[in-house]
Scaffold this motif. Structure first.
Motif, PDB file in Angstrom:
ATOM      1  N   SER A  77       7.697 -40.190   0.400  1.00 27.53           N
ATOM      2  CA  SER A  77       8.096 -41.179   1.395  1.00 27.53           C
ATOM      3  C   SER A  77       7.994 -40.565   2.781  1.00 27.53           C
ATOM      4  CB  SER A  77       9.528 -41.649   1.125  1.00 27.53           C
ATOM      5  OG  SER A  77      10.027 -42.406   2.208  1.00 27.53           O
ATOM      6  N   VAL A  84      11.974 -41.777  -3.522  1.00 25.06           N
ATOM      7  CA  VAL A  84      11.037 -42.342  -4.489  1.00 25.06           C
ATOM      8  C   VAL A  84      11.058 -41.492  -5.753  1.00 25.06           C
ATOM      9  CG1 VAL A  84       8.669 -43.097  -4.905  1.00 25.06           C
ATOM     10  CG2 VAL A  84       9.557 -43.034  -2.562  1.00 25.06           C
ATOM     11  N   ILE A 238      12.473 -47.172  -5.858  1.00 28.95           N
ATOM     12  CA  ILE A 238      12.658 -46.892  -4.432  1.00 28.95           C
ATOM     13  C   ILE A 238      14.133 -47.074  -4.109  1.00 28.95           C
ATOM     14  CG2 ILE A 238      12.057 -47.585  -2.076  1.00 28.95           C
ATOM     15  CD1 ILE A 238       9.431 -48.720  -3.230  1.00 28.95           C
ATOM     16  N   VAL A 250       5.642 -45.415   1.236  1.00 31.34           N
ATOM     17  CA  VAL A 250       5.886 -44.655   0.014  1.00 31.34           C
ATOM     18  C   VAL A 250       4.566 -44.595  -0.757  1.00 31.34           C
ATOM     19  CG1 VAL A 250       8.318 -45.266  -0.128  1.00 31.34           C
ATOM     20  CG2 VAL A 250       6.641 -46.681  -1.279  1.00 31.34           C
TER      21      VAL A 250
END
Length: 450
Positions: A77, A84, A238, A250
């Motif tokens: 990310s 993530v 996420i 991401v």
């Protein structure tokens, strides 16, 4: 009946010591059996130690043959507030968004203050409404006699409303009743009817905006009652922790380093098994290894080396992916070389380790991972493994030796009784002869002298 004697009163012989020494001579065979039993038990234990190393190796090798091992991904990310994580089935992808809001939990606090949490709070029944105040969710029945603690307990006991309440200290000597939703998000929002409570926070969803800052005109939004979003990208989770007006990206990409680490674990397990085998079969002069020179065990180490280093079908030597054997009979693994090979030719690197095709079908090629597994399994399988069979053979021999030792215990006990009786009889006979000798001497002494 137990019989024992020490020093003969008539003979003056230390018969106790003599019996002990005679029994020690006769017990030499039993002592030899005890020594043999100890050696047998050590040998059985050694087989099982080697077996444990090979069993662990078989498990490690098996894991490398699973497809998910080769689909390892890593999530990243561009914002530290956005985390993530990826599952084994995650696919490479990326997404750019802004975090419009994070999830919050609805909460209300009583307007009144009390100096005690255990005396009557004089609270009347509480009607719980939806967040916008238009729908009644239910009523908490109170008659005014409940303390703050008791009122909180009644609110918590109403599972249909799903609220959480507690008495909180808002100032020294002052307490209030705090009521919160059982979960975050807009759907769990509520308010307490009337003016006895004031709202301290509203239930809010976390929201991601994709394609612009105005989801109504230039993009779309994704909402979650929690700060966790699952499935937005396949196999990816996420998690947000604060609003991020600026775009956040991401990404999910293949992670060759993670795969290389798993393959490195296989090499470590191979080397551990080989080292264990060498320790227990050491055949150098003066070695006291339990399985010294045991070919059935030493040959396994050679089979493992061959399984790792032999060519894999038409793909060639595993050396091109970082595998090498050393002069001292171990395996080295170049993790960086393997990761590079996995990036450049992922199919080749995977085939070298995991093979290709379906085992048993025409055209199938067995990779080094499967070869290692088969060698380890042939030795360590709980039902058919050669090491298990040899350990059980030693167990059977140990049981037979124990039975023979026990038989000797009975034999020696009986022999001690026999010897004790014999020496007792000897002392009795000597005593009788002594008495007769004394009588004869007395008779002779009483005869008239010429």
């Amino acid at each position: 009946m137990t019989m024992s004697i020490n020093t003969g009163l008539v003979s003056g012989i230390d018969t106790g010591t003599m019996i002990t020494q005679l029994l020690q001579l006769e017990a030499q065979q039993q002592n030899s059996l005890k020594t043999r039993l100890s050696t047998t038990e050590v040998t059985a234990s050694a087989y099982r130690t080697v077996n444990s190393a090979l069993s662990a190796l078989a498990t490690t090798a098996e894991s490398l043959l699973k497809p998910e091992t080769w689909t390892t991904t890593k999530g990243t990310s561009t914002a530290s507030s956005v985390a993530v994580t990826t599952a084994s089935y995650a696919t490479p992808s990326s997404l750019t968004f802004s975090v419009a809001s994070v999830a919050t939990t609805a909460s209300s606090v009583s307007a009144g203050r009390w100096t005690s949490t255990t005396t009557a709070a004089n609270l009347s029944s509480l009607e719980i409404l939806s967040a916008d105040g238009t729908v009644s969710k239910g009523t908490i029945a109170l008659d005014g006699t409940e303390s703050l603690e008791q009122a909180a307990a009644k609110i918590n006991a109403d599972t249909a409303l799903g609220l959480k309440a507690s008495a909180v200290q808002v100032a020294p000597g002052q307490f209030a009743l705090q009521v919160s939703a059982g979960s975050s998000g807009a759907a769990a929002g509520f308010r307490v009817a009337g003016t006895a409570f004031s709202q301290t926070s509203t239930g809010q969803d976390a929201e991601l905006l994709i394609g612009g800052t105005d989801a109504g005109t230039t993009g779309y939004s994704i909402r979650s009652a929690t700060n966790t979003f699952e499935g937005v990208l396949t196999g990816t989770t996420i998690t947000v922790s604060k609003a991020e007006p600026a775009p956040v990206t991401v990404s999910v990409a293949a992670d060759p380093d993670a795969v290389a680490a798993k393959v490195s674990g296989l090499v470590d397990a191979v080397n551990n098994a080989i080292s264990t085998i060498k320790t227990y079969t050491d055949n150098t002069p003066g070695s006291k290894a339990a399985l010294r020179g045991e070919y059935a065990v030493t040959s396994i180490a050679g089979q493992l080396l061959q399984a790792v280093t032999d060519a894999v079908g038409t793909d060639g030597s595993p050396a091109q992916a970082g595998f090498q054997s050393t002069r001292d009979g171990r395996i080295t693994f170049d993790k960086e070389k393997f990761a590079a090979a996995l990036k450049a030719t992922p199919d080749l690197a995977q085939r070298l380790v995991a093979g290709s095709g379906v085992a048993g079908e025409p055209g199938a090629v067995t990779g080094l991972g499967a070869r290692v597994r088969e060698v380890a399994k042939a030795a360590s399988d709980s039902a058919t493994g050669s090491l298990i069979s040899m350990a059980q053979g030693q167990d059977s021999l140990a049981r037979d030796i124990k039975d023979r030792i026990a038989d000797w215990d009975l034999r020696l006990a009986a022999r001690k009784v026999t010897l004790t009786r014999q020496f007792t009889a000897m002392e009795t006979a000597l005593s009788s002869l002594t008495n007769q000798s004394n009588w004869l001497a007395g008779q002779l002494g009483s005869l008239p002298k010429a």
